[in-house]
Scaffold this motif. Structure first.
Motif, short mmCIF file in Angstrom:
data_model
loop_
_atom_site.label_atom_id
_atom_site.label_comp_id
_atom_site.label_asym_id
_atom_site.label_seq_id
_atom_site.Cartn_x
_atom_site.Cartn_y
_atom_site.Cartn_z
N MET A 198 0.77 -1.41 0.00
CA MET A 198 0.04 -0.04 0.06
C MET A 198 0.95 1.39 -0.14
SD MET A 198 -3.22 -1.19 2.32
CE MET A 198 -4.35 -0.07 1.31
N TYR A 199 0.32 2.24 0.08
CA TYR A 199 0.93 3.67 -0.16
C TYR A 199 0.84 4.36 1.21
CZ TYR A 199 1.58 2.60 -4.89
OH TYR A 199 1.98 1.80 -6.16
N GLU A 200 1.90 5.08 1.51
CA GLU A 200 2.02 5.90 2.89
C GLU A 200 2.73 7.04 2.67
OE1 GLU A 200 4.84 3.49 5.30
OE2 GLU A 200 6.49 4.22 4.20
N PRO A 201 2.32 8.29 3.64
CA PRO A 201 3.39 9.28 3.81
C PRO A 201 4.70 8.92 4.10
CG PRO A 201 1.55 9.26 5.47
CD PRO A 201 1.35 8.11 4.52
N VAL A 202 5.80 9.60 3.84
CA VAL A 202 6.85 9.30 4.58
C VAL A 202 7.05 9.19 6.09
CG1 VAL A 202 9.18 10.16 4.80
CG2 VAL A 202 8.32 10.42 2.55
N GLN A 203 7.49 8.09 6.59
CA GLN A 203 7.51 7.75 7.97
C GLN A 203 8.82 7.00 8.60
OE1 GLN A 203 3.68 5.47 8.47
NE2 GLN A 203 5.18 3.48 8.95
N TYR B 33 -4.44 5.86 -5.55
CA TYR B 33 -3.50 4.81 -4.83
C TYR B 33 -4.25 4.38 -3.46
CZ TYR B 33 0.30 7.21 -7.41
OH TYR B 33 1.00 7.70 -8.40
N PRO B 34 -3.79 3.13 -3.08
CA PRO B 34 -4.56 2.72 -1.94
C PRO B 34 -3.83 3.19 -0.64
CG PRO B 34 -3.40 0.85 -3.21
CD PRO B 34 -3.64 2.02 -3.94
N ILE B 35 -4.50 3.97 0.11
CA ILE B 35 -3.83 4.59 1.26
C ILE B 35 -4.58 3.93 2.70
CG2 ILE B 35 -3.25 6.38 2.30
CD1 ILE B 35 -2.15 7.14 -0.09
#
Ligand code: SF4
Length: 352
Positions: free
Chosen positions: A261-266, A337-339
Motif C-alpha cells: 500500500m502507499y504511505e506518507p513518509v514515516q 493509490y490505496p492508502i
C-alpha cells in the motif's frame, strides 16, 4: 446444560431466526463466491461497515475468475478502509487456485475449502453450510459465548481442545436439512441478543428457558478467556511533505503489515523538531517550513501505532522523485493509490 442437552436449542433457534434474523445482502444468495467474500469481509469488521464494500467489490469483480485476474492495486483499492489487507491478498491467491484447479467454482467440500489460502475452519464451515448445505458448524467467539452461557461452562475458550470439543458437539446437533440456517441463526443470536459488550438481551432470547447462566444471573461471568498479550506499541513520526498542490507518498514493502500500500513518509521513533529536520535532509526535498501537527493513534490486532507528525512545506513543483517518493496531485491521491485507514487522521493533508 449437559452436553447431550444441547440439541434442545435447535428448534427454538430456527424459529427465532425465521422471524428475527438479520436481512443482509449476502443472505439473499447461495453463490459460494458471494458468501465467501462476505465472510472474509466480516472478519474483524462490523456488518454495517461491510455492506457498501461488498456491493462495490462484486460490481467490480463479479466472479472468482475476475478476482483471480485483477491487478494488485485494484483489489487493494477495493479493500481500502476495511483494513487487514492480507485478507484480500489471500482471497486472490485462493481465487487463482480455484480458477486453475476447480474451473472457477469453489469446491463443495469442507476439507478442500480448508486448504485454500485465507480460509480457516470458521469460513470453510460457513461456506460449506450456507452455499452447499454441508452440515458443518461454525465456531467463533460469538458462538462460544452463547454455548458457554447456556451451559455455565467456565472452561477457557482460548483452549484449543475445548474449541474442538464444542465444534464436535455442534456438528452432532446441526440439522442436516438446514445447516446454513442453523449457523446463521447462532451467529445472529450472538451478534444481536447474547451480545459481547454489556448485558445480554435475555428477555428476548429464544434460549432463555434453557440457559443456566440466565437462571443463575451469571451471564456476564461467561465466557472465560485467558487474557491476551498486550499489544506492542510502535512510535512513528509521519511527514506530510507537500507543495500545496502535490503530496509525497511512497509504496510500502511487498511483505509485512499493509504490504504494497502507499504511505506518507514515516520513520520509527518520535523525532523532536531538530531530529525531524535532520531526517528530512536524507530525502530529496528542500523544506521551506516544518511544523508539528496533531498526533494520531491506530490500533491493529497485535500492535498500536502511536504517531506524531510534521507538515513539511516545499516550493511549488520542487521535490525529486528519488528515494521511492511519488509526488501525487492531492486531488488524485484517493483515486489513484490505496492508502491505509491508519492515516485517516491525516486525511485532510493527504487529499484522502
Ligand atoms: S438467555 Fe441470555 S445469556 Fe443465555 S443464551 Fe440467551 S441471551 Fe445469552
Amino acid at each position: 446444560m449437559k452436553p447431550t442437552d444441547y440439541d434442545k436449542i435447535v428448534n427454538p433457534l430456527l424459529t427465532w431466526y425465521a422471524s428475527s434474523g438479520r436481512d443482509l445482502p449476502w443472505r439473499k444468495t447461495k453463490d459460494p463466491y458471494r458468501i465467501w467474500l462476505s465472510e472474509i469481509m466480516l472478519q474483524q469488521t462490523r456488518v454495517e461497515a461491510v455492506k457498501g464494500y461488498y456491493d462495490r467489490f462484486l460490481t467490480a469483480l463479479p466472479t472468482v475468475s475476475d478476482l483471480a485476474a485483477a491487478g494488485e492495486e485494484n483489489i487493494l483499492k477495493l479493500w481500502e478502509g476495511l483494513g487487514y489487507y492480507s485478507r484480500v491478498r489471500y482471497m486472490q491467491q485462493a481465487a487463482i487456485l480455484v480458477t486453475e484447479e476447480y474451473e472457477g467454482a469453489l469446491p463443495a467440500d469442507y476439507a478442500a475449502l480448508l486448504k485454500l489460502p485465507g480460509i480457516g475452519p470458521y469460513t470453510a464451515a460457513a461456506i460449506a453450510s450456507i452455499a452447499f448445505s454441508i452440515p458443518k458448524a461454525v465456531v467463533d467467539g460469538n458462538v462460544l459465548r452463547v454455548i458457554t452461557r447456556l451451559g455455565e461452562d467456565g472452561t477457557d475458550i482460548a483452549d484449543a481442545r475445548f474449541r474442538r470439543d464444542m465444534a464436535d458437539m455442534l456438528d452432532a446437533i446441526i440439522p442436516g436439512d438446514v445447516p446454513g440456517t442453523f449457523n446463521q441463526a447462532i451467529m445472529d443470536l450472538g451478534a444481536m441478543v447474547c451480545t459481547p459488550n454489556g448485558i445480554p438481551k435475555c428477555e428476548i432470547c429464544p434460549l432463555a428457558r434453557l440457559c443456566k447462566a440466565h437462571a443463575s444471573g451469571t451471564e456476564l461471568s461467561y465466557p472465560v478467556k485467558s487474557s491476551l498479550k498486550p499489544r506492542k506499541i510502535e512510535k512513528i513520526t509521519v511527514f506530510i511533505i507537500h507543495d500545496g498542490e502535490r503530496v509525497a507518498i511512497r509504496k510500502r514493502p511487498n511483505h509485512g503489515l499493509l504490504a504494497g500500500m502507499y504511505e506518507p513518509v514515516q520513520t520509527p521513533g518520535h523525532l523532536n523538531e531538530k531530529a525531524a529536520v535532520i531526517f528530512l535532509e536524507s530525502l530529496p526535498v528542500d523544506p521551506l517550513h516544518v511544523e508539528r501537527i496533531e498526533n494520531a493513534k491506530h490500533i491493529f490486532t497485535h500492535k498500536e501505532w502511536h504517531m506524531i507528525a510534521y507538515e513539511v512545506k516545499i516550493a511549488a513543483g520542487s521535490g525529486d522523485a528519488a528515494a521511492g517518493l511519488i509526488f501525487t496531485p492531492l486531488k488524485e491521491t484517493v483515486s489513484a493509490y490505496p492508502i491505509p485507514s491508519a492515516y485517516a487522521s491525516y486525511r485532510r493533508y493527504l487529499g484522502i
